[in-house]
Scaffold this active site. Structure first.
Site, PDB file in Angstrom:
ATOM      1  N   ASP A   1       1.471 -17.603  -4.807  1.00 42.80           N
ATOM      2  CA  ASP A   1       1.956 -16.486  -5.610  1.00 42.80           C
ATOM      3  C   ASP A   1       0.915 -15.503  -6.434  1.00 42.80           C
ATOM      4  OD1 ASP A   1       3.515 -14.538  -6.911  1.00 42.80           O
ATOM      5  OD2 ASP A   1       4.316 -16.065  -8.264  1.00 42.80           O
TER       6      ASP A   1
ATOM      7  N   HIS B   1       1.915  -8.739  -3.938  1.00 43.68           N
ATOM      8  CA  HIS B   1       0.576  -7.721  -3.660  1.00 43.68           C
ATOM      9  C   HIS B   1       1.300  -6.693  -3.351  1.00 43.68           C
ATOM     10  CE1 HIS B   1      -3.428  -6.793  -1.857  1.00 43.68           C
ATOM     11  NE2 HIS B   1      -2.514  -5.736  -0.971  1.00 43.68           N
TER      12      HIS B   1
ATOM     13  N   ASP C   1       0.886  -1.219   0.001  1.00 43.34           N
ATOM     14  CA  ASP C   1       0.041   0.148  -0.083  1.00 43.34           C
ATOM     15  C   ASP C   1       1.052   1.177  -0.080  1.00 43.34           C
ATOM     16  OD1 ASP C   1       0.757  -0.675   2.652  1.00 43.34           O
ATOM     17  OD2 ASP C   1      -0.573   1.038   3.269  1.00 43.34           O
TER      18      ASP C   1
ATOM     19  N   GLU D   1       2.318 -10.190   0.195  1.00 43.43           N
ATOM     20  CA  GLU D   1       2.736  -8.834   0.054  1.00 43.43           C
ATOM     21  C   GLU D   1       4.243  -8.375   0.356  1.00 43.43           C
ATOM     22  OE1 GLU D   1       0.152  -6.331   2.461  1.00 43.43           O
ATOM     23  OE2 GLU D   1       0.850  -4.301   1.711  1.00 43.43           O
TER      24      GLU D   1
HETATM   25  O1  9MR Z   1       2.834  -6.491   9.243  1.00 39.72           O
HETATM   26  C1  9MR Z   1       1.525  -6.496   9.771  1.00 39.72           C
HETATM   27  C2  9MR Z   1       1.052  -7.814  10.282  1.00 39.72           C
HETATM   28  O2  9MR Z   1       1.974  -7.943  11.409  1.00 39.72           O
HETATM   29  C3  9MR Z   1      -0.474  -7.598  10.888  1.00 39.72           C
HETATM   30  O3  9MR Z   1      -0.870  -8.780  11.415  1.00 39.72           O
HETATM   31  C4  9MR Z   1      -1.093  -7.015   9.764  1.00 39.72           C
HETATM   32  C5  9MR Z   1      -2.388  -7.103  10.123  1.00 39.72           C
HETATM   33  O4  9MR Z   1      -2.837  -6.225  11.096  1.00 39.72           O
HETATM   34  O5  9MR Z   1      -0.679  -5.903   9.163  1.00 39.72           O
HETATM   35  C6  9MR Z   1       0.593  -6.144   8.670  1.00 39.72           C
HETATM   36  O6  9MR Z   1       1.040  -4.901   8.152  1.00 39.72           O
HETATM   37  C7  9MR Z   1       0.443  -4.087   7.142  1.00 39.72           C
HETATM   38  C8  9MR Z   1       0.055  -2.783   7.555  1.00 39.72           C
HETATM   39  O7  9MR Z   1      -1.109  -2.596   8.540  1.00 39.72           O
HETATM   40  C9  9MR Z   1      -0.196  -1.919   6.307  1.00 39.72           C
HETATM   41  N1  9MR Z   1       0.710  -2.003   5.176  1.00 39.72           N
HETATM   42  C10 9MR Z   1       1.003  -3.473   4.874  1.00 39.72           C
HETATM   43  C11 9MR Z   1       1.526  -4.230   5.946  1.00 39.72           C
HETATM   44  C12 9MR Z   1       1.776  -5.706   5.590  1.00 39.72           C
HETATM   45  O8  9MR Z   1       0.727  -6.364   5.321  1.00 39.72           O
END
Ligand code: 9MR
Length: 570
Positions: free
Chosen positions: A540, A494, A189, A549
Site C-alpha cells: 500500500d 497510485h 493517470d 493503482e
Molecule cells: O491494466 C494494464 C495491464 O494489464 C498491463 O500489464 C499494464 C502494462 O502495460 O498496463 C495496465 O494498464 C495501465 C495503462 O497502460 C495506463 N493506465 C493505467 C493502467 C493500469 O495500470
C-alpha cells in the site's frame, strides 16, 4: 440488583474486545491477528461463511461484541499454497447465521477484525464502487453537493486536442485540433483509452441488464440522479459520449487513445496544462468501440433515447466497416509517446465480440457469420481478452437458443472455475497472478453470477461469494482491497487525484490492482521490499503502480459482482 463487580468485568471485557487490547483479565485479552483472514465487511445471513487461519489452531470461536462465545468450530488440516507461500486452514461457520457483529478468535486471545452477519451488507459498497466513476469524470468540476470533501475544479477540458502524426490524414493533419471532452480518466493517470473504456463501459451496461431492478433502485447522488434513467446508465453515458467523439467522422476509424505525450505529474487535473493528443487509429479500438456502442444502442433504445440509439447503431456499424478494411492495424507506441499502450497481437476475440454485439443489434447474417468464424471458447475476460463479453451478451439475449454449444462451453468454463476454487487453499478460482489480479478475481465472480442467472444453480453464486470474500480481506495480504471499505484498506493508492487532493481519506469505492510480481521494483527508490510470492506481493504505497493503482476496468467487475451478490445472496 446488578453485581457491580460482574458488570465492571463485563464492561471492561467488552471494551477490550472492541479496542483489541487487554482487559486486565487474561482469558478476555484479545489481539487483532493478521493471520485470521475474513471478509472485513461481513457475510450475508444465508451465505457460506468462511475465514482462513494461518495459525496452528485446530479450533476456533465466534464471539459477539460482548465477548460471549456464540459458535465453536474445528478446522481441517492446513493447506499450503505455492502462490502465497503460506498454509491456511478453513474456518467454516456457515451454520451460524444470527445477524450481528462478531470476531473470529483462536487460542482465546487472537481475533480477526470485526465483521457483520446481516442483510444488505454490500449496498454501500455497491454504490461507492459505482460512484468512483463520478469522481473520475474528466473535464467537469466535482461539486461538493455530490462529491462532499472530494470536490475539485474541472481539469483537462479536451476541447483542443491535437492530432498526433500517427493519427493524421488529409482531413485531419498532424497538429490540427479536435474536441473530445468528457469521459472518465482511465486509472491513476489522466489518459483516456478506447480499449479499456470499452470493456469497462460494457461491463457496467451488462450489470444494468442483469441486475435491472437493483440498479433502478440505486441512487448515487450524482448530478443526473433525479432524471428518468438509472444512475448507472447516466454515469455510463458520460463515457459513451466521450467515446463517440473518438471516432473520425471522415472514415469511421477510432483513435486508440487521448493522452499527453508523457504521464502528467502527481498534481490535480486543473493544475495540468500539457498538450493532449489523439494517437493512432487501431483495429482493436475500432472493434471494441463497435461492440460497446452497439451494446449501448440496444440499451438506450429501451429508455426511449431513440435518436441516440440510431446514432449509435450507425456509428458502431461504421467502426466495424473500418475494421474490416483495416484488419491488422496493431497499435504501435510512437517513439515520442510513453503513456499506456493497451497493445494487442490478435484480433480474433475483438472481432467475435464486435460481431456478436452487432448481430444482436441488427440481426444481420454477415455478423453471425463473423461470429462463427471468430468463435473461441470463453475464458475470464480482460481488456485484451474480450470474446467472453460477446458470449455473455449472446447467452443473456433472446438469441441464446441459436448458440447451444456456446452455452455448453460457457458452463464448462465456469464449472472448471468451481473445481479450481474447491482445490484452492484460498478458495478462489484464479491460479495465476497478473497485473490487476483483483480484477481477474472479480471477473471470475462476474462469470459465475452469469452462470447462476442462466442455470439457477446456487453453487455458482456461492462460489462468487468466495471471490468477494477474497477481495474484501480473505486473501494473503490481509487487505480489503476497496478504498474505504473494511478495517484494513488501501490508504495510498497510485492515483493522481487521491494523491494530490490534500484529503486524508482516499476517495471511497476504488479497488486497487492487487498483488502480483510482474514489476517487483516499482518502489525501489522508496526501499519497499515486496514478497516474491505473487499472492502476497502487494504494497500500500503510492509508488506501486503495478499493485496499488486504481483503474476503471478493474472497478467495473466489482460493481457487477457486488451488485449481483446484493441481489443473489442477500
Ligand atoms: O491494466 C494494464 C495491464 O494489464 C498491463 O500489464 C499494464 C502494462 O502495460 O498496463 C495496465 O494498464 C495501465 C495503462 O497502460 C495506463 N493506465 C493505467 C493502467 C493500469 O495500470
Amino acid at each position: 440488583m446488578i453485581d457491580v463487580r460482574v458488570s465492571f468485568l463485563l464492561l471492561s471485557a467488552a471494551l477490550a474486545f472492541n479496542l483489541g487490547c487487554s482487559s486486565g483479565t487474561s482469558e478476555k485479552r484479545s489481539t487483532t491477528s493478521e493471520d485470521i483472514l475474513i471478509n472485513q465487511i461481513g457475510y450475508p445471513v444465508d451465505a457460506p461463511k468462511k475465514a482462513l487461519i494461518r495459525l496452528p489452531a485446530a479450533t476456533f470461536k465466534i464471539l459477539d461484541l460482548k465477548g460471549e462465545t456464540v459458535f465453536n468450530g474445528n478446522t481441517p488440516q492446513p493447506k499450503y499454497w505455492h502462490l502465497s507461500g503460506d498454509s491456511v486452514r478453513v474456518a467454516d461457520f456457515t451454520a451460524f447465521s444470527k445477524p450481528g457483529e462478531y470476531k473470529l478468535c483462536v487460542n482465546d486471545t487472537l481475533c480477526s477484525y470485526p465483521f457483520t452477519i446481516g442483510t444488505d451488507l454490500y449496498a454501500e459498497l455497491a454504490d461507492a464502487a459505482l460512484k468512483s466513476y463520478y469522481y473520475a469524470r474528466c473535464g467537469v468540476a466535482i461539486d461538493s453537493a455530490f462529491g462532499g470533501q472530494w470536490q475539485r475544479p474541472a481539469g483537462h477540458p479536451d476541447t483542443l486536442v491535437m492530432v498526433h502524426k500517427s493519427a493524421s490524414d488529409t482531413s485531419r493533419p498532424a497538429g490540427s485540433t479536435l474536441s473530445s471532452p468528457g469521459g472518465w480518466y482511465d486509472a491513476g493517470d489522466y489518459g483516456k483509452y478506447i480499449v479499456n473504456s470499452s470493456i469497462t463501459t460494457w461491463t457496467l451496461l451488462q450489470s444494468l441488464k442483469l441486475n435491472l431492478e437493483y440498479h433502478k433502485s440505486q441512487s448515487l447522488n450524482i448530478p443526473e440522479s433525479s432524471n428518468a434513467v438509472p444512475d448507472i446508465l447516466d454515469e455510463t453515458l458520460v463515457n459513451l459520449s466521450w467515446m463517440m467523439t473518438m471516432q473520425d467522422p471522415g472514415d469511421g476509424g477510432v483513435y486508440h487513445k487521448l493522452t499527453t505525450k508523457n504521464f502528467d505529474d502527481f498534481i490535480m487535473p486543473h493544475k495540468t496544462n500539457k498538450q493532449r493528443y489523439v494517437v493512432q487509429k487501431s483495429t482493436s479500438a475500432a472493434l471494441d468501440y463497435a461492440a460497446t456502442i452497439a451494446t449501448a444502442s440496444r440499451i438506450v433504445r429501451e429508455y426511449q433515447l431513440t435518436e441516440l440509439a440510431d446514432e449509435m447503431e450507425q456509428s458502431a456499424t461504421r467502426a466495424w466497416d473500418w475494421a474490416v478494411q483495416h484488419p491488422n492495424s496493431f497499435y504501435e507506441q510512437p517513439a515520442d509517446i510513453s503513456t499506456g499502450a493497451y497493445p494487442d497481437t490478435t484480433y480474433v476475440d475483438e472481432r467475435f465480440w464486435a460481431a456478436s454485439e452487432l448481430y444482436l443489434l441488427t440481426g444481420k447474417g454477415k455478423y453471425k457469420e463473423a461470429m462463427l468464424v471468430n468463435y473461441q471458447k470463453p475464458t475470464t475476460p480482460k481488456w485484451d481478452v474480450v470474446h467472453p463479453l460477446g458470449v455473455i451478451s449472446v447467452l443473456t439475449s433472446d438469441k441464446r437458443p441459436e448458440f447451444e454449444q456456446m452455452e455448453n462451453d460457457f458452463i464448462s468454463y465456469t464449472d472448471e472455475m468451481l473445481e479450481k476454487e474447491q482445490a484452492s487453499p484460498y478458495l478462489i478460482s484464479m491460479d495465476a497472478y497478473a497485473w490487476g489480479s483483483n480484477s481477474d478475481v472479480a471477473n471470475d465472480g462476474m462469470l459465475k453470477l452469469v452462470a447462476y442467472s442462466l442455470t439457477g444453480d446456487q453453487k455458482y453464486a456461492v462460489s462468487a461469494q468466495n471471490d468477494l470474500d477474497y477481495l474484501m480481506g480473505r486473501n494473503a495480504t490481509g487487505y480489503s482491497f476497496v478504498t474505504g471499505f473494511g478495517a484494513k484498506t488501501p490508504q495510498y493508492p497510485h492515483n493522481r487525484i487521491i494523491s494530490a487532493d490534500g484529503i486524508k481519506e482516499p476517495i471511497p469505492g476504488y479497488i486497487v490492482g492487487g498483488p502480483n510480481t510482474i514489476v517487483l521494483n516499482d518502489c525501489e527508490s522508496e526501499n519497499v521490499v515486496r514478497s516474491t510470492f505473487p499472492a502476497a506481493s502487494y504494497t500500500d504505497t503510492e509508488c506501486s503502480y503495478s499493485t496499488n493503482e486504481t483503474a476503471i476496468n478493474w472497478n467495473a467487475p466489482v460493481v457487477f459482482l457486488v451488485s449481483g451478490m446484493e441481489v443473489f445472496l442477500k
